[in-house]
Design a protein around this motif. Structure first.
Motif, PDB file in Angstrom:
ATOM      1  N   VAL A  21       1.495  70.247  -2.879  1.00  0.00           N
ATOM      2  CA  VAL A  21       0.953  71.338  -3.697  1.00  0.00           C
ATOM      3  C   VAL A  21       1.871  72.552  -3.623  1.00  0.00           C
ATOM      4  O   VAL A  21       2.215  73.160  -4.647  1.00  0.00           O
ATOM      5  N   GLN A  22       2.276  72.915  -2.422  1.00  0.00           N
ATOM      6  CA  GLN A  22       3.162  74.072  -2.250  1.00  0.00           C
ATOM      7  C   GLN A  22       4.513  73.835  -2.914  1.00  0.00           C
ATOM      8  O   GLN A  22       5.102  74.754  -3.492  1.00  0.00           O
ATOM      9  N   LEU A  23       5.007  72.613  -2.834  1.00  0.00           N
ATOM     10  CA  LEU A  23       6.285  72.276  -3.462  1.00  0.00           C
ATOM     11  C   LEU A  23       6.211  72.516  -4.968  1.00  0.00           C
ATOM     12  O   LEU A  23       7.103  73.143  -5.557  1.00  0.00           O
ATOM     13  N   ILE A  24       5.139  72.022  -5.584  1.00  0.00           N
ATOM     14  CA  ILE A  24       4.981  72.194  -7.029  1.00  0.00           C
ATOM     15  C   ILE A  24       4.781  73.667  -7.371  1.00  0.00           C
ATOM     16  O   ILE A  24       5.358  74.187  -8.333  1.00  0.00           O
ATOM     17  N   GLY A  29      11.038  74.279 -11.603  1.00  0.00           N
ATOM     18  CA  GLY A  29      11.096  73.248 -12.628  1.00  0.00           C
ATOM     19  C   GLY A  29       9.728  72.784 -13.067  1.00  0.00           C
ATOM     20  O   GLY A  29       8.709  73.431 -12.829  1.00  0.00           O
ATOM     21  N   ARG A  30       9.714  71.625 -13.710  1.00  0.00           N
ATOM     22  CA  ARG A  30       8.477  71.045 -14.223  1.00  0.00           C
ATOM     23  C   ARG A  30       8.055  69.883 -13.340  1.00  0.00           C
ATOM     24  O   ARG A  30       8.772  69.483 -12.430  1.00  0.00           O
ATOM     25  N   VAL A  31       6.866  69.357 -13.639  1.00  0.00           N
ATOM     26  CA  VAL A  31       6.399  68.158 -12.960  1.00  0.00           C
ATOM     27  C   VAL A  31       6.556  66.993 -13.937  1.00  0.00           C
ATOM     28  O   VAL A  31       6.015  67.019 -15.041  1.00  0.00           O
ATOM     29  N   ILE A  32       7.340  65.995 -13.540  1.00  0.00           N
ATOM     30  CA  ILE A  32       7.518  64.785 -14.336  1.00  0.00           C
ATOM     31  C   ILE A  32       6.638  63.712 -13.704  1.00  0.00           C
ATOM     32  O   ILE A  32       6.791  63.409 -12.527  1.00  0.00           O
ATOM     33  N   ILE A  33       5.717  63.163 -14.468  1.00  0.00           N
ATOM     34  CA  ILE A  33       4.814  62.154 -13.901  1.00  0.00           C
ATOM     35  C   ILE A  33       5.087  60.817 -14.583  1.00  0.00           C
ATOM     36  O   ILE A  33       5.140  60.718 -15.814  1.00  0.00           O
ATOM     37  N   THR A  55       0.393  74.487 -15.106  1.00  0.00           N
ATOM     38  CA  THR A  55       1.522  73.831 -14.447  1.00  0.00           C
ATOM     39  C   THR A  55       2.245  72.946 -15.456  1.00  0.00           C
ATOM     40  O   THR A  55       1.709  71.911 -15.864  1.00  0.00           O
ATOM     41  N   PRO A  56       3.435  73.327 -15.907  1.00  0.00           N
ATOM     42  CA  PRO A  56       4.159  72.544 -16.920  1.00  0.00           C
ATOM     43  C   PRO A  56       4.438  71.122 -16.439  1.00  0.00           C
ATOM     44  O   PRO A  56       4.981  70.926 -15.345  1.00  0.00           O
ATOM     45  N   ALA A  57       4.050  70.144 -17.235  1.00  0.00           N
ATOM     46  CA  ALA A  57       4.215  68.745 -16.840  1.00  0.00           C
ATOM     47  C   ALA A  57       4.597  67.897 -18.050  1.00  0.00           C
ATOM     48  O   ALA A  57       4.253  68.210 -19.184  1.00  0.00           O
ATOM     49  N   LEU A 153      -4.940  67.843  -7.241  1.00  0.00           N
ATOM     50  CA  LEU A 153      -3.670  68.582  -7.315  1.00  0.00           C
ATOM     51  C   LEU A 153      -3.774  69.729  -8.315  1.00  0.00           C
ATOM     52  O   LEU A 153      -3.386  70.864  -8.032  1.00  0.00           O
ATOM     53  N   ALA A 154      -4.314  69.411  -9.493  1.00  0.00           N
ATOM     54  CA  ALA A 154      -4.411  70.413 -10.562  1.00  0.00           C
ATOM     55  C   ALA A 154      -5.283  71.589 -10.146  1.00  0.00           C
ATOM     56  O   ALA A 154      -4.948  72.751 -10.398  1.00  0.00           O
ATOM     57  N   ILE A 155      -6.414  71.302  -9.498  1.00  0.00           N
ATOM     58  CA  ILE A 155      -7.333  72.375  -9.114  1.00  0.00           C
ATOM     59  C   ILE A 155      -6.741  73.235  -8.007  1.00  0.00           C
ATOM     60  O   ILE A 155      -6.890  74.465  -8.012  1.00  0.00           O
ATOM     61  N   CYS A 156      -6.042  72.615  -7.062  1.00  0.00           N
ATOM     62  CA  CYS A 156      -5.385  73.400  -6.007  1.00  0.00           C
ATOM     63  C   CYS A 156      -4.342  74.336  -6.605  1.00  0.00           C
ATOM     64  O   CYS A 156      -4.252  75.509  -6.224  1.00  0.00           O
TER      65      CYS A 156
END
Length: 305
Positions: A21-24, A29-33, A55-57, A153-156
């Motif tokens: 969570v802290q890393l994101i 940058g963005r989150v690539i899933i 959070t840009p993903a 993750l999203a809520i945190c």
């Protein structure tokens, strides 16, 4: 089975979750899933949830990644890879390529000892004992667990960012939800007619004004300030009490001190005032001056109700 698996996820959380969570949160940058099969569908949903909460993903299909889509990943991006087994052929090809580019990898997997688990920088354990499928084959419980971890993750991240309902409205301008969050009274009242009469206006002209403006109401104003209101109901009550209304004026039948709302107020607040006071129309003010009418039908039409 699925509800029990979700309850058990809390027992599987390690420091990796908080660190991920802290890393994101700290990333530039963005989150690539990425994922494949049913996990790819879950990845798409998590992408949508992250994007809508600040959070840009971006979704990247694991199979397409090794055929050109790997170019989606930029220097500062973080990759979340979703795979229950962690050992699918596409994942085994993809992970070394991501590591070679020095992007951090967060694994959502049901197998910590899998290829994905061993090569990820952070592991979010989505272990489930059994699929809800009676043959223990179709991804059911496992994909539910993945989805729950994605929501967590999203809520945190949402809470870390202090993401408010106003922020939420920026990303959801369409539909009833968005309108409840951003639509203001003036957005509605400004397109309506603006019925108004003076205190000494004859009842006949009051009836004409209400009929022509088609809102079932008129404001009674003096120097652009609201001093009363006359509704269809007021006219019916008058007619039940008097036979000759030729000498009556607006001030004789108006309701004094009517409920009103500021033009800049939220439309959802106008609905609340109407519900509390059991009324269908609300007069609108702007800096102390009469600015129009908002009708219950307007709120229904806009999807507020």
């Amino acid at each position: 089975m699925e509800s029990e698996a979700i309850l058990n996820l809390s027992n599987l959380i390690t420091d990796d979750f908080a660190e991920a969570v802290q890393l994101i949160y700290n990333s530039k940058g963005r989150v690539i899933i990425t994922g494949i099969g049913k996990s790819a569908i879950i990845a798409n949903k998590i992408v949508a949830t992250l994007n809508s909460t600040g959070t840009p993903a971006i979704f990247m299909h694991a199979a397409e990644a090794i055929h050109g889509d790997l170019g989606l990943i930029l220097k500062d991006d973080i990759v979340i890879c979703i795979s229950n087994s962690g050992n699918t052929a596409e994942i085994k090809v993809l992970i070394p390529l991501i590591k070679r580019a020095n992007n951090n990898i967060i694994a959502i997997t049901g197998s910590k000892d899998s290829f994905l688990g061993q090569n990820a920088d952070y592991i979010l354990n989505a272990f489930v004992e059994k699929e809800a499928c009676p043959n223990n084959l179709a991804p059911t419980t496992s994909t539910t667990a993945q989805l729950v971890i994605g929501d967590a993750l999203a809520i945190c991240l949402l809470e870390l960012r202090g993401f408010s309902s106003n922020d939420f409205a920026k990303y959801h301008p369409g539909g009833a939800l968005g309108k409840k969050l951003y639509l203001r009274v003036q957005d509605i009242s400004s397109v309506n007619e603006k019925p108004k009469v003076n205190a000494d206006t004859s009842i006949k002209n009051v009836i004409v004004e209400i009929t022509e403006k088609m809102l079932g109401v008129t404001a009674v104003v003096e120097n652009d300030k609201i001093i009363g209101i006359i509704t269809d109901g007021d006219l019916r009550r008058m007619l039940s009490k008097v036979d000759d209304f030729s000498k009556l004026t607006a001030k004789d039948i108006m309701g004094a001190n009517p409920k009103s709302i500021h033009a800049d107020a939220m439309a959802i607040d106008a609905l609340e005032v109407m519900e509390v006071n059991d009324i269908s129309q609300l007069l609108v003010e702007d800096n102390g001056k009469y600015a129009g009418v908002v009708h219950l039908h307007d709120l229904i039409k806009e999807g507020i109700i």
